[in-house]
Write an enzyme that holds these catalytic residues in place. Structure first.
Site, short mmCIF file in Angstrom:
data_model
loop_
_atom_site.label_atom_id
_atom_site.label_comp_id
_atom_site.label_asym_id
_atom_site.label_seq_id
_atom_site.Cartn_x
_atom_site.Cartn_y
_atom_site.Cartn_z
N GLY A 184 -0.53 -0.14 -7.42
CA GLY A 184 -1.12 -1.00 -6.40
C GLY A 184 -1.36 -2.38 -6.98
O GLY A 184 -0.70 -2.79 -7.95
N SER A 185 -2.30 -3.09 -6.41
CA SER A 185 -2.51 -4.47 -6.80
C SER A 185 -3.25 -4.57 -8.14
O SER A 185 -3.98 -3.66 -8.52
CB SER A 185 -3.31 -5.18 -5.71
N THR A 186 -3.06 -5.68 -8.80
CA THR A 186 -3.72 -5.90 -10.09
C THR A 186 -5.24 -5.94 -9.90
O THR A 186 -5.98 -5.44 -10.76
CB THR A 186 -3.18 -7.20 -10.73
N GLU A 196 0.38 0.76 -12.60
CA GLU A 196 1.62 0.06 -12.21
C GLU A 196 1.19 -0.99 -11.20
O GLU A 196 0.86 -0.65 -10.07
CB GLU A 196 2.61 1.03 -11.56
N GLU A 205 1.28 -13.48 -6.45
CA GLU A 205 2.17 -12.54 -5.77
C GLU A 205 1.95 -12.66 -4.25
O GLU A 205 0.83 -12.52 -3.77
CB GLU A 205 1.82 -11.11 -6.21
N VAL A 259 -7.13 -4.27 -7.77
CA VAL A 259 -7.68 -2.91 -7.70
C VAL A 259 -7.48 -2.20 -9.05
O VAL A 259 -8.36 -1.46 -9.50
CB VAL A 259 -7.05 -2.11 -6.53
N GLY A 260 -6.38 -2.48 -9.72
CA GLY A 260 -6.15 -1.91 -11.05
C GLY A 260 -7.30 -2.24 -11.99
O GLY A 260 -7.77 -1.42 -12.78
N CYS A 302 7.07 -4.65 -5.58
CA CYS A 302 6.31 -5.13 -6.74
C CYS A 302 7.18 -5.94 -7.67
O CYS A 302 6.73 -6.91 -8.26
CB CYS A 302 5.71 -3.94 -7.48
N LYS A 361 -3.58 10.47 -3.17
CA LYS A 361 -4.08 9.73 -2.00
C LYS A 361 -3.07 8.64 -1.64
O LYS A 361 -2.90 7.67 -2.37
CB LYS A 361 -5.43 9.07 -2.29
P1 NAP Z 1 -3.82 -1.91 -3.15
O1 NAP Z 1 -4.61 -2.61 -2.13
O2 NAP Z 1 -4.17 -2.09 -4.56
O3 NAP Z 1 -3.89 -0.36 -2.75
C1 NAP Z 1 -3.17 0.61 -3.44
C2 NAP Z 1 -3.81 1.96 -3.22
O4 NAP Z 1 -5.11 1.95 -3.80
C3 NAP Z 1 -4.01 2.35 -1.77
O5 NAP Z 1 -3.86 3.75 -1.68
C4 NAP Z 1 -5.45 1.95 -1.51
O6 NAP Z 1 -6.05 2.67 -0.47
C5 NAP Z 1 -6.09 2.31 -2.82
N1 NAP Z 1 -7.30 1.58 -3.14
C6 NAP Z 1 -7.66 0.34 -2.73
N2 NAP Z 1 -8.85 0.01 -3.28
C7 NAP Z 1 -9.23 1.06 -4.04
C8 NAP Z 1 -10.36 1.33 -4.87
N3 NAP Z 1 -11.32 0.44 -5.02
N4 NAP Z 1 -10.42 2.51 -5.51
C9 NAP Z 1 -9.44 3.42 -5.38
N5 NAP Z 1 -8.35 3.23 -4.60
C10 NAP Z 1 -8.24 2.05 -3.96
O7 NAP Z 1 -2.27 -2.25 -3.07
P2 NAP Z 1 -1.33 -2.22 -1.81
O8 NAP Z 1 -1.64 -3.41 -1.00
O9 NAP Z 1 -1.35 -0.89 -1.18
O10 NAP Z 1 0.09 -2.37 -2.51
C11 NAP Z 1 0.62 -3.57 -2.88
C12 NAP Z 1 0.47 -3.80 -4.37
O11 NAP Z 1 1.07 -2.72 -5.08
C13 NAP Z 1 1.20 -5.03 -4.81
O12 NAP Z 1 0.41 -5.76 -5.68
C14 NAP Z 1 2.42 -4.47 -5.53
O13 NAP Z 1 2.96 -5.33 -6.49
C15 NAP Z 1 1.89 -3.22 -6.12
N6 NAP Z 1 2.94 -2.27 -6.46
C16 NAP Z 1 3.25 -2.05 -7.76
C17 NAP Z 1 4.28 -1.19 -8.10
C18 NAP Z 1 4.65 -0.93 -9.55
O14 NAP Z 1 5.35 0.03 -9.80
N7 NAP Z 1 4.19 -1.74 -10.48
C19 NAP Z 1 4.98 -0.53 -7.10
C20 NAP Z 1 4.64 -0.77 -5.78
C21 NAP Z 1 3.61 -1.64 -5.46
P3 NAP Z 1 -6.08 2.06 1.02
O15 NAP Z 1 -4.66 1.82 1.39
O16 NAP Z 1 -6.71 3.15 1.79
O17 NAP Z 1 -6.87 0.82 0.95
#
Ligand code: NAP
Length: 814
Positions: free
Chosen positions: A244-246, A266, A397, A248-249, A300, A192
């Site tokens: 994604g974000s911590t 991650e 962040e 949501v993690g 990230c 997804k």
């Molecule tokens: P996000 O809001 O956590 O979303 C990431 C993904 O998860 C999206 O596909 C999102 O879908 C989905 N999602 C959101 N809520 C969910 C839930 N409750 N259950 C299942 N899936 C859910 O993060 P983002 O804003 O897209 O990305 C930015 C974050 O990613 C930053 O914190 C960044 O540091 C981190 N990141 C980490 C790495 C690494 O390798 N460590 C790499 C890149 C980015 P929708 O988009 O449809 O909401």
């Protein structure tokens, strides 16, 4: 005007890339997309649609389906069906498919890069020169692992159907990091993408189908976070890989708790960029540009916290401000652009909110006087100085082109400031003194450390975090284990189903045991009572009374009292954690001792245990009722196991990674830190040793909770440890109610990892509670393990769980 003057005053002209190829592809699809399931476009009859816009222009790009439960079920079913054959397809055949995908990516390089820049807003220079080449590289690299799997990874099997959820900042790259290792090793995938950036994943799906990949191996479903939840909670998904974000993690950790699904996370970061006085300052300035303005700072591992040595700080910041004035912000498709558009208005607002917060917190704001396009979501490169290290803007962040800057005086202060964060994704260290740079690199708590460089990535080196930046690695040999399971192990399907809110659960609720007469003594007035010997806690190398002074009886097979042990409480655990920390930080700490020294100590423990084997066998028989010969076999196996980890103590340090960097990339298997380990009731001595030994062999210090039912063989072990030169605090043992004690350990901020081999319910709670600070966990899901067998009771699985990989990148040359 001289030629030089003309040259110096000349403005860059635009060098635009044509969007025509991407527009043609969008038009071919009528700018409306279904879901990619079984290599076909599936359009639900009455679907909701989501509209994607180009953040640089506001232009509408296309519409994609918001998948619901029915569609998620169909995608998972397709992946499950495909898994039956794909997992049995020989690795050499899978390798051909991955190779074909990589070649096909190269053929569609330009289209992929242009569409990525249009959908995300990132400069074409980056999507064309970094994202897409790395996308292909990941498939080439993992084609190699598919080819080698049957010989190099023969003790493993694929995990099954993998649910993968990715963010919007590197839509193609994140997809490659997840899909390539998964399918190389025989898994199938439901991916997804993030809502803001769905289009390149759909184009990628077509590229894959064109390469001839069998239907169902890769499925792409578009949808909101609700669809993400459906994937995460789907019972037929065997693992979730999330970036994604911590925040949501944390949700995902709780949702998958106790389910037996594998999970890798991650997550976010707030990475330090440390500049020492002897650094090449001009090089470091370019490093900062790359660290924080690459991809508009939506990275990230962005070096978003600048730490500069105090005596050069003014000069460095002056140079930096000058350089910022030369950055070009604008149309992502213009090849002369440094900074493109922010992905969405919501993100733009969040960034702006943080900048205003920084100013409110007393920061000194600098934004260069450069031209931004009149329309589109552009944000200027931003620097905020003079903030307090504890300021929110320094700790949180921001995920945008915003750099905060602090100063330090000594290397020790630089390390302390750099590690003063709940994250641990990456770090960058700049110094021309290689001794200093490598010493600092080894002390930083981060999964990737770049020396005199930044943001280096390659498929041959694992990427991933420490602490709240998550767990698991993507890339390198270390990343493969996220998509493998030991060959002997079934997918755990634990019986326990949580009911209601875990906060209201009685798990770990505790009533101290009532004291019983020691040693079964019945006063008859003739015999002298036997001398009471109640083993105490073993904390910091000393035997100490339990804090609450309570004891609990240990019963034999017929219900007779065979001994007493202390009944530990929260305070005992806290003391044990403190002792384990002290042993970690002592000079030299346990982790800093060389492997040879740790192996000598493990051999010494084995020697001393062997010398007392009869006594231990009798103790085991008295507690468990097993025959003397089987008890003896358990002791022999325990001695053997200590030998195994004495062997591993100096043979699992890491490797030099064969990345594309000219220089060296060293993957170091670092200890995790302080570990809490709860042992099962079966094989009370052997399981205890099998869990303690790999942890300490690899430099961790431990708080052990022995078998609740049969703890006496562990408490007898104090004397063995005492006489084997084990430094105080390396092994601490707290007896008592396993679930009560582990609850304190899992909630303790200073415990870095918890292993739990108790009930299925306990496993659920351990995983669930670990989300509070993203502690790494390893649990047995209440399933029995044959601790006697070498396959199940020792080896790589244990070593992997006892370590975390840090990759240190050191470029060489002039
Ligand atoms: P996000 O809001 O956590 O979303 C990431 C993904 O998860 C999206 O596909 C999102 O879908 C989905 N999602 C959101 N809520 C969910 C839930 N409750 N259950 C299942 N899936 C859910 O993060 P983002 O804003 O897209 O990305 C930015 C974050 O990613 C930053 O914190 C960044 O540091 C981190 N990141 C980490 C790495 C690494 O390798 N460590 C790499 C890149 C980015 P929708 O988009 O449809 O909401």
């Amino acid at each position: 005007m001289s030629v030089l003057e003309v040259f110096e005053t000349m403005e860059y002209g635009p060098a635009p890339e044509s969007p025509s190829s991407a527009n043609a592809w969008l038009d071919d699809h009528g700018r409306k997309f279904g879901l990619f399931i079984n290599n076909q476009w599936v359009t639900p009859k009455s679907a909701d649609y989501y509209t994607s816009y180009n953040p640089a222009t506001g232009e509408k790009l296309g519409e994609t389906v918001q998948a619901g439960q029915k569609e998620v079920d169909a995608a998972v079913a397709a992946a499950r069906q495909a898994f039956q054959t794909w997992s049995k397809t020989p690795g050499v055949v899978r390798a051909r498919y991955l190779y074909a995908i990589a070649r096909n990516i190269q053929k569609h390089h330009r289209l992929l890069a242009v569409l990525e820049s249009m959908d995300n807003g990132k400069p074409l220079r980056e999507s064309r020169d970094i994202d897409v080449p790395l996308l292909a590289r990941h498939f080439f690299y993992h084609a190699g692992w598919a080819q080698l799997m049957e010989t190099e990874l023969r003790d493993y099997q694929p995990v099954g159907v993998i649910g993968q959820i990715i963010p919007w900042n590197f839509p193609l790259l994140m997809l490659a990091w997840k899909i390539a290792p998964a399918i190389a090793l025989g898994n199938t995938v439901v991916l997804k993408p993030a809502s803001y950036t769905r289009l390149s994943a759909l184009l990628f799906a077509e590229v894959v189908a064109e390469a001839g990949l069998p239907p169902g191996v890769i499925n792409v479903i578009t949808g909101s976070s609700k669809a993400g939840t459906m994937v995460v909670t789907h019972p037929d998904v065997d693992k979730i890989a999330f970036t994604g974000s911590t925040d949501v993690g944390r949700i995902l950790r709780r949702q998958t708790a106790g389910s037996g699904k594998k999970l890798s996370l991650e997550l976010g970061g707030k990475s330090p960029f440390v500049v020492f006085e002897d650094a090449d300052l001009d090089g470091a300035i370019e490093g900062v540009v790359d660290a924080i303005w690459f991809n508009q700072g939506q990275v990230c591992c962005a070096g978003s916290r600048l730490l500069v040595q105090e005596n050069i700080a003014d000069r460095f910041l002056e140079k930096l401000k000058l350089r910022m004035g030369h950055l070009r912000v604008g149309d992502p498709l213009d090849k002369c652009i440094d900074i493109g558009a922010i992905v969405d208005q919501t993100q733009w607002d969040t960034i702006d909110h943080w900048v205003k917060t920084g100013v409110k917190e007393g920061g000194e704001l600098f934004q260069p006087d450069i031209k931004l396009p009149d329309k589109g979501l552009f944000y200027p490169p931003t620097l905020i100085c003079n903030l307090d290290p504890a300021a929110e803007t320094v700790q949180e962040e921001i995920f945008g082109p915003v750099l905060v800057s602090l100063t330090f005086r000594t290397p020790a202060e630089a390390i302390a400031l750099a590690n003063n964060t709940r994250y641990g994704l990456a770090a960058s260290v700049w110094s021309d003194n290689i001794n200093l740079a490598l010493d600092v690199a080894s002390k930083l708590k981060a999964g990737s450390v770049w020396v005199n460089s930044t943001n280096l990535f390659d498929a041959a080196s694992g990427f991933g975090g420490y602490r709240e930046s998550g767990f698991g690695r993507e890339g390198g040999r270390e990343g493969l284990f996220e998509y493998l399971r030991p060959a002997w192990q079934e997918r755990p399907r634990p019986g326990f189903q949580p009911e209601g809110e875990p906060a209201k659960s009685k798990w770990g609720a505790y009533t101290p045991a009532r004291p019983t007469m020691p040693n079964g003594f019945k006063p008859n007035g003739k015999e002298l009572p036997r001398v009471d010997r109640t083993p105490k806690m073993y904390i910091g190398g000393a035997q100490v009374r339990p804090d609450g002074y309570y004891t609990r009886a240990v019963l034999g097979p017929h219900g007779e009292v065979v001994g007493q042990v202390g009944d530990g409480n929260r305070k005992d655990i806290r003391n044990a954690v403190e002792a384990a920390h002290a042993a970690h930080l002592a000079k030299p700490g346990w982790a800093m001792r060389h492997g040879f020294n740790r192996s000598q100590i493990l051999y010494f423990i084995a020697e001393n245990l062997d010398a007392r084997s009869d006594e231990f066998a009798r103790r085991l028989r008295a507690m468990t009722g097993q025959s003397l010969s089987s008890a003896q076999a358990e002791v022999v196996a325990s001695v053997e196991r200590l030998f195994t980890y004495a062997a591993w103590a100096d043979k699992y340090g890491g490797s030099v990674q064969e990345t594309t960097l000219r220089g060296v990339t060293v993957g170091v298997n670092e200890p995790i830190g302080v570990m809490g380990i709860a042992c099962p009731d079966e094989f009370p001595l052997l399981a205890f040793v099998s869990l303690m030994a790999p942890a300490i062999a690899r430099g961790n210090t431990v708080v052990m909770i022995p078998s609740e039912k049969y703890p006496l063989s562990a408490t007898d072990l104090y004397q063995v440890l005492d006489t084997s030169d084990v430094p105080p605090g390396v092994v601490n043992i707290v007896t008592g109610d396993r679930d009560h004690l582990i609850k304190t350990l899992i909630q303790h901020e200073d415990v870095d990892s918890v292993w739990y081999f108790g009930s299925a319910e306990g496993c659920y709670h351990v995983e669930h509670e670990s989300a509070a600070n993203m502690k790494r966990t390893w649990v047995g899901y209440g399933l029995k393990r044959n601790w006697l067998s070498r396959e199940e009771g020792e080896g790589h699985e244990f070593l992997h769980e006892a370590t975390q990989v840090k990759n240190i990148w050191v470029p060489t040359g002039e």
